[in-house]
Design an enzyme around this catalytic site. Structure first.
Site, PDB file in Angstrom:
ATOM      1  N   LYS A 192     -13.989   3.558  -4.397  1.00 38.65           N
ATOM      2  CA  LYS A 192     -14.197   2.368  -3.583  1.00 38.65           C
ATOM      3  C   LYS A 192     -13.270   2.396  -2.374  1.00 38.65           C
ATOM      4  O   LYS A 192     -12.060   2.275  -2.490  1.00 38.65           O
ATOM      5  CB  LYS A 192     -13.923   1.095  -4.375  1.00 38.65           C
ATOM      6  CG  LYS A 192     -14.391  -0.141  -3.607  1.00 38.65           C
ATOM      7  CD  LYS A 192     -13.680  -1.402  -4.005  1.00 38.65           C
ATOM      8  CE  LYS A 192     -12.334  -1.565  -3.374  1.00 38.65           C
ATOM      9  NZ  LYS A 192     -12.355  -1.772  -1.904  1.00 38.65           N
ATOM     10  N   GLU A 266      -0.040   4.667  -6.318  1.00 31.95           N
ATOM     11  CA  GLU A 266       0.752   5.040  -5.142  1.00 31.95           C
ATOM     12  C   GLU A 266       0.872   3.770  -4.318  1.00 31.95           C
ATOM     13  O   GLU A 266      -0.100   3.317  -3.738  1.00 31.95           O
ATOM     14  CB  GLU A 266       0.030   6.164  -4.391  1.00 31.95           C
ATOM     15  CG  GLU A 266       0.976   6.974  -3.528  1.00 31.95           C
ATOM     16  CD  GLU A 266       1.038   6.452  -2.124  1.00 31.95           C
ATOM     17  OE1 GLU A 266       1.874   5.565  -1.873  1.00 31.95           O
ATOM     18  OE2 GLU A 266       0.254   6.912  -1.282  1.00 31.95           O
TER      19      GLU A 266
HETATM   20  P1  NAI Z   1      -4.567  -4.137  -1.035  1.00 26.50           P
HETATM   21  O1  NAI Z   1      -3.638  -3.538  -1.992  1.00 26.50           O
HETATM   22  O2  NAI Z   1      -5.099  -5.494  -1.310  1.00 26.50           O
HETATM   23  O3  NAI Z   1      -5.825  -3.168  -0.828  1.00 26.50           O
HETATM   24  C1  NAI Z   1      -5.900  -1.809  -1.185  1.00 26.50           C
HETATM   25  C2  NAI Z   1      -7.215  -1.519  -1.873  1.00 26.50           C
HETATM   26  O4  NAI Z   1      -7.256  -2.200  -3.123  1.00 26.50           O
HETATM   27  C3  NAI Z   1      -8.455  -1.986  -1.136  1.00 26.50           C
HETATM   28  O5  NAI Z   1      -9.483  -1.056  -1.341  1.00 26.50           O
HETATM   29  C4  NAI Z   1      -8.791  -3.292  -1.821  1.00 26.50           C
HETATM   30  O6  NAI Z   1     -10.138  -3.636  -1.715  1.00 26.50           O
HETATM   31  C5  NAI Z   1      -8.431  -2.990  -3.238  1.00 26.50           C
HETATM   32  N1  NAI Z   1      -8.109  -4.141  -4.083  1.00 26.50           N
HETATM   33  C6  NAI Z   1      -7.601  -5.340  -3.720  1.00 26.50           C
HETATM   34  N2  NAI Z   1      -7.427  -6.121  -4.784  1.00 26.50           N
HETATM   35  C7  NAI Z   1      -7.820  -5.410  -5.868  1.00 26.50           C
HETATM   36  C8  NAI Z   1      -7.856  -5.677  -7.265  1.00 26.50           C
HETATM   37  N3  NAI Z   1      -7.445  -6.826  -7.775  1.00 26.50           N
HETATM   38  N4  NAI Z   1      -8.311  -4.723  -8.083  1.00 26.50           N
HETATM   39  C9  NAI Z   1      -8.709  -3.546  -7.591  1.00 26.50           C
HETATM   40  N5  NAI Z   1      -8.700  -3.233  -6.294  1.00 26.50           N
HETATM   41  C10 NAI Z   1      -8.258  -4.158  -5.424  1.00 26.50           C
HETATM   42  O7  NAI Z   1      -3.867  -4.133   0.378  1.00 26.50           O
HETATM   43  P2  NAI Z   1      -4.232  -5.050   1.636  1.00 26.50           P
HETATM   44  O8  NAI Z   1      -4.482  -6.456   1.216  1.00 26.50           O
HETATM   45  O9  NAI Z   1      -5.301  -4.386   2.366  1.00 26.50           O
HETATM   46  O10 NAI Z   1      -2.870  -4.977   2.444  1.00 26.50           O
HETATM   47  C11 NAI Z   1      -1.813  -5.862   2.134  1.00 26.50           C
HETATM   48  C12 NAI Z   1      -0.477  -5.175   2.168  1.00 26.50           C
HETATM   49  O11 NAI Z   1      -0.442  -4.170   1.182  1.00 26.50           O
HETATM   50  C13 NAI Z   1      -0.137  -4.458   3.451  1.00 26.50           C
HETATM   51  O12 NAI Z   1       0.438  -5.300   4.377  1.00 26.50           O
HETATM   52  C14 NAI Z   1       0.826  -3.418   2.971  1.00 26.50           C
HETATM   53  O13 NAI Z   1       2.103  -3.964   2.887  1.00 26.50           O
HETATM   54  C15 NAI Z   1       0.336  -3.088   1.603  1.00 26.50           C
HETATM   55  N6  NAI Z   1      -0.466  -1.851   1.573  1.00 26.50           N
HETATM   56  C16 NAI Z   1       0.140  -0.710   1.234  1.00 26.50           C
HETATM   57  C17 NAI Z   1      -0.549   0.467   1.243  1.00 26.50           C
HETATM   58  C18 NAI Z   1       0.120   1.726   0.862  1.00 26.50           C
HETATM   59  O14 NAI Z   1      -0.435   2.795   1.071  1.00 26.50           O
HETATM   60  N7  NAI Z   1       1.295   1.699   0.316  1.00 26.50           N
HETATM   61  C19 NAI Z   1      -1.949   0.541   1.643  1.00 26.50           C
HETATM   62  C20 NAI Z   1      -2.534  -0.741   1.936  1.00 26.50           C
HETATM   63  C21 NAI Z   1      -1.787  -1.868   1.918  1.00 26.50           C
END
Ligand code: NAI
Ligand code: MG
Length: 825
Positions: A192, A266
């Site tokens: 996804k 990660e």
């Molecule tokens: P997120 O963690 O919500 O999204 C990442 C992925 O997880 C997306 O594909 C999303 O659809 C999915 N996701 C969200 N909630 C989920 C759940 N309950 N179960 C399964 N999958 C789920 O990150 P978001 O909201 O896009 O960004 C928020 C903050 O997260 C950013 O400001 C940053 O600080 C951090 N982040 C860190 C990343 C990294 O590589 N360390 C990557 C993306 C975000």
């Protein structure tokens, strides 16, 4: 008209837009409505339709669906159906598929780069030179692992259907990091992509279809967090691999607890970028530009915390501000810009929220004067100074173009500051003094350390975090383990060894009919009825087994905090002693003792640990008959079987003593001017839950495995047969193991193990019971995201440790730190 001479005088850049045409054609100029890619076909499903737009100018790129539970269900079913044939193809055929995918990414790299740049907002230069070539590199590298998997990972098999959830910051690259190793190992995938950047994954699905990747091997379901959550909950999924925020990582840890699904996370970071006065400051400034402004700072391992030595702070910041003035922010498709757009409005607001909070906390926010486009979600490179250490701008992952600068005086202070974070993903160290760099590198708690370089990634080097940055590695041999599991029934195979056979045959008939203590006895005797001194008085000199045992905490025998003990019955139902009923306080004391011992023991040499373990084995051997007698009496196994177990225990300690100075790291061949040292480091405090199958060998061998790699242990004795483990204390006492390095608890597992699982100062759980409590422990581990290993496959047979089991214990007892050091030309 501009004269050439004028142009030379100003040296201003003109716009150099990359052509959008190829992408416009593929996207039908934004008209296209994408479906999910399931079982080799495009499937609409009933999910709601959403748009994806370019954050640089708001143009509509296309529409796609948020996958429903049903879509996820279909995709998992397609992946499951494709699994047997995909595995039957064999490594060579899979290798050719991965190779073809790598070639296709290269052939269509321009389209991929433009689509990626438009969807995410990243500078086309980065998409073209970093994201896409690295994605191709991952498929090449893993084409190799597919070819070699059978010989390089004997005894292992693919986990099955893998659910993968990726973020929006490096959409195709994160897909490659996940899909390539999963397919190489023989798994099938449901992936996804993130809701703001679905396009490159859909383009990749198209490519996979064209290259003839068998239907169902790769499935792409688009959607948001709800779609992702449906995938994490699905019973048909054997493993979840996630990259994203720490909060969602925690949610996924809880959602998968007790399901038996494998998990790698990660997560975020707040990585230190350490500049010593001995650094080449200009090089360090360029490093910072790459470290924190790559991809607008939306990088999990961004060097977003600048730690600069006080003596050069002013100089460093002056040069940095001058450099920042020259960073160009502009439309993602402009080939001459340095920074593109922030991924979406929400993320931009989040970043601005951090800046506002920082200002309120008294920090100074500085931004260069250079223009930033008005339309689209743009932010300039930002420097924050003078923030108090407690400000969220210092402690939290901002995921934007914001560098927070702090100072230190001594290397020790630099290390303390670097580690003053919940995270542990990466670190950069800048100094021309190589001894200093290599002194500091091991001290920083992070999965990757870059010396005089930053943000270098390669498929041959595992990438992943310590602490709340998650667990598991992506890339290299380290990453392959995440997609493999021991071949089912390895316990049975291993148990075919002669000594084990004797033990098992002897034990099986008796365990079924073993008398258990009555419930009121299990509940323990209250101290007022049976004060510890009174129970102590039961010691019968004629029968050494009939003693009241004590807990072993911090190198001392301790009465349990609650004063309760549990009477034990032997196999015939006769009382044979009392064992302490540990409680939460005892657990906390044990963890504290372990924490004190952790640093010193972790710093010992393999040679010293080997000597200490050999001595432990020797002491154990001297008393092997005694242990065998106790074992036989409390468990009811034959004397021969008990004796076999006691000798297996001695052997196992020898095995781990042997490995203490031999379980080496590696040097990876990463294709830059550097070498990458993959160092095996101890995990820290390991909490071990012993099973009933081998009360002596299981306890001492798991402890020896942990210790051999520099970990300290808190071990919970088998709930049913705790006596022999508590007797091991006498052996530990006479060995040279420093106080606190091993701690032994006993009692009702439900009462002690949850406290260990939830404890923030426990770094890893090893659970050799695998029952409902194991699942609860997995859920409780989410707090500090400790690594959890529940041996659900039954891979470990303590009575005859196989090579596979030994390798597994050593691997679980270490985590790899990759240190990148410039080398050669
Ligand atoms: P997120 O963690 O919500 O999204 C990442 C992925 O997880 C997306 O594909 C999303 O659809 C999915 N996701 C969200 N909630 C989920 C759940 N309950 N179960 C399964 N999958 C789920 O990150 P978001 O909201 O896009 O960004 C928020 C903050 O997260 C950013 O400001 C940053 O600080 C951090 N982040 C860190 C990343 C990294 O590589 N360390 C990557 C993306 C975000
Ligand atoms: Mg989100």
């Amino acid at each position: 008209m501009t004269q050439v001479r004028d142009a030379f005088q100003t040296l201003d850049y003109g716009p150099a837009p990359e052509s959008h045409e190829l992408a416009a054609e593929w996207l039908h100029s934004g008209e296209r409505v994408f479906a999910h890619y399931i079982g080799g076909r495009w499937t609409d499903g009933d999910g709601t339709v959403h748009q994806t737009r370019c954050p640089g100018d708001g143009q509509l790129l296309g529409s796609f669906r948020y996958g429903t539970d049903e879509d996820v269900d279909q995709a998992v079913a397609a992946a499951a159906e494709a699994l047997p044939e995909w595995q039957a193809l064999g490594g060579h055929a899979r290798s050719r598929h991965l190779y073809r995918l790598a070639r296709q990414i290269q052939k269509r790299s321009r389209l991929f780069a433009v689509v990626e740049s438009l969807d995410n907002g990243k500078a086309i230069r980065e998409a073209r030179d970093l994201d896409i070539p690295l994605a191709a590199r991952h498929f090449y590298h893993h084409a190799g692992w597919a070819q070699l998997a059978a010989t390089e990972f004997p005894g292992y098999e693919p986990v099955g259907v893998v659910g993968q959830i990726i973020p929006w910051n490096f959409p195709l690259l994160m897909l490659a990091w996940k899909v390539a190793p999963a397919l190489a190992a023989g798994n099938t995938v449901v992936l996804k992509p993130a809701e703001c950047t679905p396009l490159s994954a859909l383009l990749f699905a198209e490519v996979a279809r064209e290259t003839g990747l068998p239907p169902g091997v790769l499935n792409i379901v688009t959607g948001d967090g709800a779609t992702g959550a449906a995938l994490t909950r699905h019973d048909g999924v054997a493993k979840i691999a996630f990259t994203g925020s720490t909060d969602v990582g925690r949610e996924i840890r809880r959602a998968t607890a007790g399901t038996g699904r494998h998990l790698s996370l990660e997560l975020g970071g707040k990585s230190p970028f350490v500049v010593f006065e001995s650094a080449d400051l200009d090089a360090a400034v360029e490093g910072i530009v790459d470290g924190v402004w790559l991809n607008q700072g939306q990088v999990c391992c961004a060097g977003s915390r600048l730690l600069v030595q006080e003596s050069v702070e002013q100089e460093m910041l002056d040069r940095l501000r001058a450099r920042m003035e020259r960073i160009r922010v502009g439309h993602p498709l402009d080939k001459s810009i340095d920074m593109g757009a922030i991924v979406d409005a929400t993320q931009k607001e989040r970043i601005e929220g951090f800046l506002a909070a920082g200002t309120e906390d008294g920090a100074t926010i500085w931004q260069p004067d250079a223009a930033v486009p008005e339309d689209g979600f743009f932010l300039p490179p930002t420097l924050c100074t003078g923030a108090p250490a407690s400000s969220t701008i210092v402690t939290d992952e901002i995921f934007g173009p914001v560098l927070v600068s702090l100072t230190f005086r001594t290397p020790a202070e630099a290390v303390a500051l670097a580690n003053d974070t919940r995270y542990g993903l990466a670190a950069s160290i800048w100094t021309e003094d190589l001894s200093l760099a290599l002194d500091v590198a091991p001290a920083i708690k992070a999965g990757t350390v870059w010396v005089n370089c930053t943000n270098l990634f390669d498929a041959a080097s595992g990438f992943g975090g310590y602490r709340e940055s998650g667990f598991g590695r992506e890339g290299g041999r380290e990453g392959m383990w995440e997609y493999l599991k021991p071949v089912a029934g390895s316990r049975r195979e291993a148990a075919a060894a002669p000594t084990a056979e004797a033990a098992d045959v002897a034990r099986e008939p008796s365990t079924g009919s073993l008398p258990r203590p009555a419930p009121e006895q299990l509940a323990g005797s209250a101290p007022e009825e049976l004060p510890p001194s009174a129970t102590g008085g039961r010691d019968a000199p004629s029968d050494p087994i009939d003693r009241t045992r004590k807990l072993w905490i911090g190198g001392r025998q301790k009465r349990p905090d609650g004063g309760y003990s549990i009477p034990q019955l032997d196999a015939r139902g006769t009382p044979c002693g009392e064992v302490p009923r540990g409680n939460r306080k005892d657990v906390r004391n044990a963890v504290e003792a372990a924490a004190k011992a952790r640093g010193p023991w972790g710093a010992t040499t393999g040679h010293l640990r080997a000597q200490i373990l050999y001595f432990l084995a020797e002491n154990l051997a001297v008393r092997a008959d005694e242990f065998a007698a106790t074992l036989s009496r409390v468990t009811g196994v034959s004397e021969a079987a008990a004796s076999a177990e006691a000798h297996a225990a001695v052997q196992a300690v020898f095995t781990f003593a042997a490995w203490a100075d031999k379980y080496d790291g590696q040097v990876h061949s990463t294709p830059f001017r550097n070498v990458t040292f993959a160092m095996n480091e101890p995990v820290g405090t390991v909490a071990i839950r012993s099973g009933d199958a081998a009360p002596v060998a299981g306890t001492i061998a798991s402890v020896a495995a942990a210790l051999s790699q520099g970990n300290v242990a808190v071990v919970v004795a088998s709930e049913r047969f705790p006596l022999p483990a508590l007797d091991l204390v006498q052996v530990l006492e006479t060995s040279d193991i420093p106080p606190g390095t091993v701690n032994v608890l006993s009692g009702i597992h439900d009462e002690v193990f949850p406290t260990l699982a939830a404890h923030d100062d426990v770094d890893q759980l090893w659970d050799f019971v695998a029952d409902d409590l194991s699942g609860r422990a997995e859920g409780l581990s989410a707090g500090n995201l400790k690594r959890v290993w529940v041996d659900r496959e039954g891979a470990i047979n303590w009575l005859a440790l196989s090579d596979l089991a030994t390798g597994m214990l050593l691997r679980k007892g270490t985590r790899v730190k990759n240190i990148w050091v410039p080398y050669g030309v």
